[in-house]
Design an enzyme around this catalytic site. Structure first.
Site, mmCIF file in Angstrom:
data_model
loop_
_atom_site.group_PDB
_atom_site.id
_atom_site.type_symbol
_atom_site.label_atom_id
_atom_site.label_comp_id
_atom_site.label_asym_id
_atom_site.label_seq_id
_atom_site.Cartn_x
_atom_site.Cartn_y
_atom_site.Cartn_z
ATOM 1 N N ASP A 53 0.891 -1.168 0.000
ATOM 2 C CA ASP A 53 0.000 0.000 0.000
ATOM 3 C C ASP A 53 0.934 1.225 0.000
ATOM 4 O O ASP A 53 0.996 1.960 0.975
ATOM 5 C CB ASP A 53 -0.916 0.003 1.232
ATOM 6 C CG ASP A 53 -0.173 -0.093 2.551
ATOM 7 O OD1 ASP A 53 0.995 -0.539 2.566
ATOM 8 O OD2 ASP A 53 -0.742 0.320 3.587
ATOM 9 N N ASP A 73 6.916 1.974 2.873
ATOM 10 C CA ASP A 73 6.850 1.004 1.769
ATOM 11 C C ASP A 73 7.851 1.366 0.678
ATOM 12 O O ASP A 73 8.523 0.491 0.102
ATOM 13 C CB ASP A 73 5.462 0.998 1.121
ATOM 14 C CG ASP A 73 4.338 0.647 2.070
ATOM 15 O OD1 ASP A 73 4.038 1.462 2.954
ATOM 16 O OD2 ASP A 73 3.754 -0.444 1.908
ATOM 17 N N ASP A 92 8.094 -1.583 7.198
ATOM 18 C CA ASP A 92 8.186 -2.336 5.933
ATOM 19 C C ASP A 92 9.636 -2.629 5.545
ATOM 20 O O ASP A 92 9.942 -3.755 5.126
ATOM 21 C CB ASP A 92 7.469 -1.581 4.806
ATOM 22 C CG ASP A 92 5.960 -1.527 5.026
ATOM 23 O OD1 ASP A 92 5.441 -2.357 5.796
ATOM 24 O OD2 ASP A 92 5.308 -0.649 4.444
HETATM 25 C C1 BDR Z 1 2.356 -0.728 8.619
HETATM 26 O O1 BDR Z 1 1.329 0.213 8.367
HETATM 27 C C2 BDR Z 1 1.825 1.271 7.630
HETATM 28 O O2 BDR Z 1 1.828 2.449 8.382
HETATM 29 C C3 BDR Z 1 3.228 0.935 7.198
HETATM 30 O O3 BDR Z 1 3.377 1.159 5.815
HETATM 31 C C4 BDR Z 1 3.398 -0.515 7.560
HETATM 32 O O4 BDR Z 1 3.115 -1.361 6.456
HETATM 33 C C5 BDR Z 1 2.874 -0.551 10.024
HETATM 34 O O5 BDR Z 1 1.842 -0.772 10.929
HETATM 35 CA CA CA Z 2 2.867 -0.503 4.206
#
Ligand code: BDR
Ligand code: CA
Length: 320
Positions: free
Chosen positions: A10, A15, A240
């Site tokens: 996402d 990410d 991530d």
């Molecule tokens: C996850 O949620 C998002 O804020 C970040 O991209 C990560 O995948 C952490 O809880």
């Molecule tokens: Ca993420």
């Protein structure tokens, strides 16, 4: 030997860093990047993945996927990652375009074409849940399924009980966890405390003096502020990228064990909680069956500890 990866994301600020790490790994061939709704809308996530690819000079097909959780209302995390998901730095639109194939079809086709592929998930598990439900024959073809998600027997970042990716679409997470995929759970707690990119580490990244290094710090500026507001921790937490480090080098995870892990879908209080049967009590009939999870076998490898200096070195290496 080259390893093949599929990354479901996402795409927001952390990410993007994880994507950079995979795209820069010399022995990894990223076959597909599939986008799911989560931190930001699926359209923004698609745009951010394409932008990150262009920064890396990489050419990987990007597939737009689910635009909402299986059953729940979408609830993004723009307050945390910025309205655009990349810290509102006014990055220009990418030149590339996503493929026309839906991400779920792309996941199925890519796994069928690449037995032994490593699947890395950086967002809610909606796309992957739809893929394994539609084509369960892909399950044995996946060699590892590294999931950034959950919080193993610890606090969550979205509710006291749950981490964002699992909380956002708990039904999807449950399908994936029970699917038979070789899930390795890299929970949110592993990016905290010593693993945070602290002010000294940030100065080091800046000193690398590359476009990618500056991008990593700039696009996470809003996330750093938001994390401070939430937890008073100073620095950039990168869940991530920590999961990607484990995917790229399993020895980054220095302590792991396999357990029955289930996901709470019924309660509002503990929605999305990753319930880890650390003592194996769920299979013990002497307990009077007080706890009755669907799973009575170990289905998930939980990572409990990482090698923090090496995780940070991996990050730095990807930025030069
Ligand atoms: C996850 O949620 C998002 O804020 C970040 O991209 C990560 O995948 C952490 O809880
Ligand atoms: Ca993420």
């Amino acid at each position: 030997m080259t390893r093949t990866f599929l990354i479901d994301t996402d795409t927001a600020s952390d990410d993007a860093v994880a994507l950079i790490m995979a795209l820069r790994a010399p022995d990894v061939d990223v076959k597909a990047i599939t986008i799911v709704s989560g931190n930001v809308s699926v359209d923004k996530g698609t745009r951010n993945a394409l932008y990150t690819l262009e920064l890396c000079g990489a050419n990987v097909p990007v597939y737009r996927g689910a635009d909402r959780p299986l059953l729940r209302e979408p609830a993004n995390a723009e307050w945390f990652h910025g309205i655009d998901g990349l810290g509102d730095q006014n990055y220009p639109p990418p030149e590339g375009r996503p493929e026309t194939t839906h991400a779920v079809d792309a996941i199925i086709e890519t796994i069928l074409a690449n037995p032994g592929i490593v699947v890395v998930t950086l967002g809610p598990l909606t796309n992957l849940a739809l893929a394994v439900s539609r084509a369960p024959e892909i399950v044995p073809l996946v060699s590892r399924c590294v999931v950034m998600g959950g919080a193993a027997c610890t606090v969550g970042n979205t509710t006291p009980a749950a981490e964002f990716n699992i909380w956002y679409d708990p039904e999807a997470a449950r399908i994936v966890f029970l699917s038979g995929l070789p899930v390795e759970m890299v929970g949110w707690e592993l990016c905290r405390f010593d693993a945070v990119i602290n002010p000294d580490n940030i100065a080091h990244v800046r000193s690398l003096n590359t476009t990618l290094a500056d991008f990593v710090i700039d696009c996470n500026a809003r996330a750093m502020q938001a994390a401070f507001e939430q937890s008073r921790e100073i620095g950039i937490a990168l869940p991530d990228p920590v999961a990607m480090a484990v995917a790229l080098d399993p020895t980054i995870c220095t302590r792991s064990s396999k357990h029955a892990v289930d996901v709470e879908t019924q309660s509002e209080l503990t929605r999305g909680m990753t319930v880890v049967d650390q003592l194996g009590v769920s299979g013990d009939s002497r307990n009077g069956r007080l706890w009755k999870p669907v799973i009575e076998r170990s289905n998930v490898t939980v990572c409990w500890e990482i090698n923090v200096p090496r995780w940070k070195e991996m990050l730095y290496d990807a930025l030069v």
